[in-house]
Design an enzyme around this catalytic site. Structure first.
Site, PDB file in Angstrom:
ATOM      1  N   HIS A   1       0.837  -1.212   0.000  1.00  0.00           N
ATOM      2  CA  HIS A   1       0.000   0.000   0.000  1.00  0.00           C
ATOM      3  C   HIS A   1       0.867   1.254   0.000  1.00  0.00           C
ATOM      4  O   HIS A   1       0.367   2.369  -0.148  1.00  0.00           O
ATOM      5  CB  HIS A   1      -0.915   0.006   1.226  1.00  0.00           C
ATOM      6  CG  HIS A   1      -2.038  -0.977   1.130  1.00  0.00           C
ATOM      7  ND1 HIS A   1      -2.113  -2.112   1.909  1.00  0.00           N
ATOM      8  CD2 HIS A   1      -3.106  -1.031   0.301  1.00  0.00           C
ATOM      9  CE1 HIS A   1      -3.203  -2.790   1.596  1.00  0.00           C
ATOM     10  NE2 HIS A   1      -3.812  -2.162   0.618  1.00  0.00           N
TER      11      HIS A   1
ATOM     12  N   ARG B   1      -6.042   6.369   2.039  1.00  0.00           N
ATOM     13  CA  ARG B   1      -5.758   5.438   3.135  1.00  0.00           C
ATOM     14  C   ARG B   1      -4.390   5.741   3.751  1.00  0.00           C
ATOM     15  O   ARG B   1      -4.162   5.518   4.935  1.00  0.00           O
ATOM     16  CB  ARG B   1      -5.798   3.995   2.633  1.00  0.00           C
ATOM     17  CG  ARG B   1      -7.159   3.520   2.241  1.00  0.00           C
ATOM     18  CD  ARG B   1      -7.213   2.035   2.044  1.00  0.00           C
ATOM     19  NE  ARG B   1      -6.695   1.599   0.741  1.00  0.00           N
ATOM     20  CZ  ARG B   1      -6.860   0.357   0.284  1.00  0.00           C
ATOM     21  NH1 ARG B   1      -7.495  -0.551   1.015  1.00  0.00           N
ATOM     22  NH2 ARG B   1      -6.384   0.014  -0.898  1.00  0.00           N
TER      23      ARG B   1
ATOM     24  N   GLU C   1     -16.661  -8.835  -0.999  1.00  0.00           N
ATOM     25  CA  GLU C   1     -15.539  -9.220  -0.141  1.00  0.00           C
ATOM     26  C   GLU C   1     -15.362  -8.275   1.036  1.00  0.00           C
ATOM     27  O   GLU C   1     -15.450  -7.063   0.892  1.00  0.00           O
ATOM     28  CB  GLU C   1     -14.244  -9.234  -0.959  1.00  0.00           C
ATOM     29  CG  GLU C   1     -12.993  -9.553  -0.177  1.00  0.00           C
ATOM     30  CD  GLU C   1     -11.779  -9.730  -1.058  1.00  0.00           C
ATOM     31  OE1 GLU C   1     -11.919 -10.279  -2.173  1.00  0.00           O
ATOM     32  OE2 GLU C   1     -10.683  -9.314  -0.652  1.00  0.00           O
TER      33      GLU C   1
ATOM     34  N   GLU D   1      -5.426 -14.738  -6.520  1.00  0.00           N
ATOM     35  CA  GLU D   1      -5.483 -13.287  -6.722  1.00  0.00           C
ATOM     36  C   GLU D   1      -4.147 -12.751  -7.190  1.00  0.00           C
ATOM     37  O   GLU D   1      -3.095 -13.142  -6.660  1.00  0.00           O
ATOM     38  CB  GLU D   1      -5.866 -12.575  -5.418  1.00  0.00           C
ATOM     39  CG  GLU D   1      -5.828 -11.042  -5.558  1.00  0.00           C
ATOM     40  CD  GLU D   1      -6.187 -10.289  -4.306  1.00  0.00           C
ATOM     41  OE1 GLU D   1      -6.322 -10.909  -3.238  1.00  0.00           O
ATOM     42  OE2 GLU D   1      -6.353  -9.060  -4.395  1.00  0.00           O
TER      43      GLU D   1
HETATM   44  C1  LIG Z   1      -7.718  -3.512  -2.965  1.00  0.00           C
HETATM   45  C2  LIG Z   1      -8.025  -3.609  -1.494  1.00  0.00           C
HETATM   46  O1  LIG Z   1      -8.557  -2.361  -1.083  1.00  0.00           O
HETATM   47  C3  LIG Z   1      -6.798  -3.855  -0.682  1.00  0.00           C
HETATM   48  O2  LIG Z   1      -5.861  -2.846  -0.939  1.00  0.00           O
HETATM   49  C4  LIG Z   1      -6.171  -5.190  -0.974  1.00  0.00           C
HETATM   50  O3  LIG Z   1      -4.974  -5.308  -0.267  1.00  0.00           O
HETATM   51  C5  LIG Z   1      -6.969  -6.408  -0.523  1.00  0.00           C
HETATM   52  O4  LIG Z   1      -8.150  -6.138   0.145  1.00  0.00           O
HETATM   53  C6  LIG Z   1      -7.204  -7.386  -1.645  1.00  0.00           C
HETATM   54  O5  LIG Z   1      -8.123  -8.209  -1.525  1.00  0.00           O
HETATM   55  O6  LIG Z   1      -6.385  -7.375  -2.594  1.00  0.00           O
HETATM   56 MG   LIG Z   2      -9.482  -7.822   0.009  1.00  0.00          MG
END
Ligand SMILES: C[C@H](O)[C@H](O)[C@@H](O)[C@@H](O)C(=O)O
Ligand SMILES: [Mg+2]
Length: 404
Positions: A32, A58, A251, A348
């Site tokens: 981040h 953030r 999510e 992911e």
């Molecule tokens: C994209 C999301 O806001 C987060 O930054 C990420 O780290 C996480 O939640 C994700 O699932 O990739």
């Molecule tokens: Mg996430």
């Protein structure tokens, strides 16, 4: 035939990069921590968004204060394993002043014994996850890397080998339409509105999904990542408002410990829409409780949940319940695990390019040889290097703040 004698651990060392004491944008495992104008910090809705001064970024409330922790573990034969996670300088203290005593002198194969002692010895201050669990996870991953390098085997082969030839990925970022063109199977978007925005926030979120559905066609997976920012009522309204656009899952609507809330959202969700969470859950017990809420996918982060040793146990809990385990984007540390999991049909990939318009290594710049998906996939042969198959980038300036 006698098994080959394995070396003992000579020294563990902890370094950090980035975090609150460094320039913004160090990247690394604390992904981040990016430069200005990055999609990952563009009015993403969070539990802090109801405070106007923290709504736009953030980073303004400190999502990147920790920085990257690097744990190096050297065996007495000179082989060194390492791993990175999100724990920064404070993680260095925990490694050098507490955890080192359970690690130095042990055989490189004694990963489970070390893991149990790290978990039990920190119980009085670890709580159910967070910084301490991130630190333990980083040590555990470095141990697996060292073991693989000593055995000259990739971690996924130490775990029993691949159950599929390749891993297919969905992409997390602001441009699912571009992710589709790059060969990903789906795109996960952040949400920009929360309960404090009322029904206007529900409508705006649905409009964003509708627009992306128009761009991506009827079958490309579209998901929302709510990053703990909602409540049951708002999440349920958003889920139903997005159902006409075939939202595949919603999510992390709630804070990690609101298990009753997750059960409620799952009960009220539109038919066929999955409810998922897990990246900020941090102990095996919390995943047992989460599994019992009936969520469809558990999403531990292997660098935050207790390491690979715990992730293997979480995957078994999910498998027994018929749930999927799809780890939160954590680069090679989850690739080596998920290719051995029968209940992880996809994984992911987090787009760290500022415009989410090309693939860039998730933990850039700290890992050399960090693989990125090609046409949305990584073949098992890409993982065929000892340990996790990556090395530290010597150009990254690391600091070792404590010694033991
Ligand atoms: C994209 C999301 O806001 C987060 O930054 C990420 O780290 C996480 O939640 C994700 O699932 O990739
Ligand atoms: Mg996430």
């Amino acid at each position: 035939m006698e098994s080959r004698a394995l070396p003992k651990i000579k020294e563990i060392r902890a370094y950090f990069m980035g975090g609150a004491t460094a320039e913004k944008g160090s990247g690394g495992a604390d992904y981040h921590d990016q430069q200005e104008k990055h999609w990952i910090d563009d009015k993403v809705c969070t539990p802090m968004s109801k405070y106007k001064e923290y709504e736009q970024s953030r980073q303004s409330f400190g999502i990147n204060v920790l920085g990257t922790l690097v744990v190096e573990i050297e065996a007495d034969n000179g082989v060194t394993g390492f791993a990175v996670s999100t724990a920064g300088e404070m993680g260095c203290f925990i490694v050098e002043k507490h955890l080192n005593r359970f690690i130095e002198g042990r055989c490189v194969s004694e990963i489970k014994l070390i893991h149990d002692q790290m978990m039990r010895s920190t119980m009085f201050y670890a709580g159910s996850g967070g910084l301490v669990m991130n630190t333990i996870s980083c040590v555990d991953l470095a141990l697996w890397d060292l073991f693989g390098k000593c055995a000259q085997l990739p971690v996924y082969k130490l775990l029993g080998g691949a159950v599929r030839d390749e891993i297919q990925f969905y992409a997390t970022g602001s441009r699912p339409d571009l992710a589709k063109e790059m060969g990903f199977i789906g795109g996960k978007m952040v949400t920009h509105f929360g309960p404090h925005d009322g029904d206007h926030g529900v409508r705006e979120t649905a409009a964003m999904v509708a627009d992306m559905r128009e761009k991506c066609g009827p079958d490309f997976w579209l998901m929302l990542d709510c990053w703990m920012s909602m409540d049951v009522n708002f999440a349920t309204k958003v889920a139903h408002a997005c159902a006409p656009y075939n939202l595949k899952w919603i999510e992390e609507c709630l804070p990690p410990q609101q298990y009753d809330g997750y059960r409620e959202i799952k009960r009220n969700a539109p038919a066929g829409m999955m409810v998922t969470t897990g990246e900020h859950h941090g102990t095996l017990e919390s995943f047992q409780t989460l599994s019992e809420t009936g969520v469809d996918i558990m999403q531990p982060d292997v660098g935050w949940c207790g390491g690979l040793t715990t992730l293997l146990e979480i995957a078994a809990i999910a498998k027994a319940k018929g749930q999927l385990v799809v780890p939160h984007g954590s680069s090679v540390y989850s690739h080596h695990a998920v290719i051995t999991f029968t209940n992880t049909p996809f994984s992911e990939f987090l787009m760290t390019a500022p415009e989410a318009d090309h693939t860039r290594a998730q933990f850039a710049p700290i890992l050399l040889n960090e693989p990125v998906p090609v046409n949305g996939r990584i073949h098992k042969s890409v993982l065929d290097k000892p340990g996790f198959g990556v090395e530290l980038n010597p150009e990254c300036k690391l600091t070792r703040p404590y010694q033991h």
